[in-house]
Design a protein around this motif. Sequence first.
Motif, PDB file in Angstrom:
ATOM      1  N   ASP A  86      52.125  -2.091  19.617  1.00 30.90           N
ATOM      2  CA  ASP A  86      53.453  -2.682  19.423  1.00 30.90           C
ATOM      3  C   ASP A  86      53.980  -2.408  18.022  1.00 30.90           C
ATOM      4  O   ASP A  86      55.159  -2.068  17.830  1.00 30.90           O
ATOM      5  CB  ASP A  86      53.396  -4.195  19.662  1.00 30.90           C
ATOM      6  N   LEU A  87      53.085  -2.552  17.035  1.00 35.78           N
ATOM      7  CA  LEU A  87      53.481  -2.318  15.647  1.00 35.78           C
ATOM      8  C   LEU A  87      53.950  -0.882  15.432  1.00 35.78           C
ATOM      9  O   LEU A  87      54.921  -0.635  14.707  1.00 35.78           O
ATOM     10  CB  LEU A  87      52.306  -2.615  14.710  1.00 35.78           C
ATOM     11  N   HIS A  88      53.260   0.048  16.045  1.00 35.32           N
ATOM     12  CA  HIS A  88      53.671   1.451  15.925  1.00 35.32           C
ATOM     13  C   HIS A  88      55.105   1.647  16.391  1.00 35.32           C
ATOM     14  O   HIS A  88      55.888   2.377  15.755  1.00 35.32           O
ATOM     15  CB  HIS A  88      52.733   2.344  16.745  1.00 35.32           C
ATOM     16  N   GLU A  89      55.452   1.002  17.479  1.00 37.69           N
ATOM     17  CA  GLU A  89      56.829   1.141  17.994  1.00 37.69           C
ATOM     18  C   GLU A  89      57.840   0.497  17.052  1.00 37.69           C
ATOM     19  O   GLU A  89      58.926   1.039  16.825  1.00 37.69           O
ATOM     20  CB  GLU A  89      56.923   0.516  19.384  1.00 37.69           C
ATOM     21  N   PHE A  90      57.465  -0.660  16.484  1.00 39.25           N
ATOM     22  CA  PHE A  90      58.374  -1.314  15.537  1.00 39.25           C
ATOM     23  C   PHE A  90      58.587  -0.441  14.299  1.00 39.25           C
ATOM     24  O   PHE A  90      59.714  -0.332  13.781  1.00 39.25           O
ATOM     25  CB  PHE A  90      57.809  -2.676  15.116  1.00 39.25           C
ATOM     26  N   ILE A  91      57.503   0.163  13.821  1.00 38.88           N
ATOM     27  CA  ILE A  91      57.597   1.035  12.633  1.00 38.88           C
ATOM     28  C   ILE A  91      58.494   2.237  12.925  1.00 38.88           C
ATOM     29  O   ILE A  91      59.387   2.580  12.142  1.00 38.88           O
ATOM     30  CB  ILE A  91      56.196   1.493  12.192  1.00 38.88           C
TER      31      ILE A  91
END
Length: 483
Positions: A207-212
Amino acid sequence: MIHYVIQIVAFQLLFLIVYDVFLKRETFFNWNRAYLLGTAVLSILLPLIKIESFRNVVPQVYTFSFPKFAFETQNPIVLNEVVLKGTSTSNSILSHVPNILLLGCILALLYFLFRIFQILKLAYTNPKVKEKDFSIIQVSNSTLAFSFFHYVFIGEKIKTQERESILKHELVHIEQKHTWDLLFFEILRVVFWFNPLVYMYQNRISDLHEFIADSKAIKQNKKQYYENLLSQVFDIKSVSFINPFFKQSLIKKRIIMLQKSKSRKIQLLKYTLLIPVVFGMLLYSSCSQDRPTKDVAKQEYRVSNESQEKASSEVLQSIADLKESIAAKGSMTDEEKNALKTLMMLVSPDGLKEPYFKDVVKYAEIPYGVIEQVPAFPGCEKVETREESINCMSKELNSFILKNFNTNLSNDLGLTGEQKISVFFKIDANGQIIDIKARANHPDLENEAIRVVSILPTMIPGEQDGVKVTVPYYLPIKFQIKE
């Protein structure tokens, strides 16, 4: 091993709770990425770190009543370890746990390699456009959109106007090497396939990768980016270590996060929560360290030097008072005899040789470092030195235990691996075995050890200054069980 795994799970759970409660909603995406990667590694390493000084953070409180101090300060004769051999044919599920864990790891590894093969097959069976720092794979008859290392996979059915946004998004994944993060957790999933928290870690880092990627790709054309997210849901392969552009379950979260205002820098203080959490884990892992078997006897009877000095002064004063009282009366009451029985266990070696106390030394338990003649196994009384007597005693005891211990218990109880049994006993002034105590991981092993020691033959008692005395012993037993 089981204790180590339990600690890993417990630490990961605590780290994830801190993340979900305090950090998950902040826009410090790179900080959160470092937190998830760092705590995943810490959860594995912390149980292995033992800081000896932490074991003394909470001081131990000693009670100095004479009977308790007398028992703790006795220094038993430590006999050679008895090694027993046993087998187990038990069908207990616990005996198959290692094999089950290994089988799970093998299956998880095969599944991981199969998914790698699927991606490589896509890369080599579809047209490729080589750019400076990456390659674009045109996936035939598909709406796939994801990245893997320096490859960007884009389905040929994706509209041309959407390709630019997708490409910018996936290039962020490539530049920041997000695939390595996912592969790290994939390896953890292979090793700890039974631990659901590893899967939770991987979902959160994904999820964090997508937010970044969203936060960087949206800067150029925000309107078009929203339209791409809302227009359709692309086909997504069920692969946990790729960075997909469209993922239906994540689209809502991504839009919400894109609309959030940047977190204030003061919120960075939340990451300092990691300091007390890690300190507490270090304290726990250090204090939960098992004591080595060879030190059991010493630890059982250990007291601090300061405590010994204080107690010794009290003992000497009590002996002086009793000596004066008995000398004045010319006789000894039962109460005075019982008092001397306790005090003589703490008196110095020189004190034991005072003729005045010869009539009560037989009540004392004489430590190994003081006794002149140690107890002997029948047949060992003719040896010349104390060390030879102890060695002879160990040899005969070893033979006796091996002959009489019921090793079939391993099969009856479904035991596996290596079982440790600690046995404490005393040989009194009559050569009888008394005060037998045992410690083991299973009560039946304790009972069997006590049974075997209790049927030992009558020993030749130890002597101090010509008087027969009671001597404490410690006998370690190692029960090795093969399936």
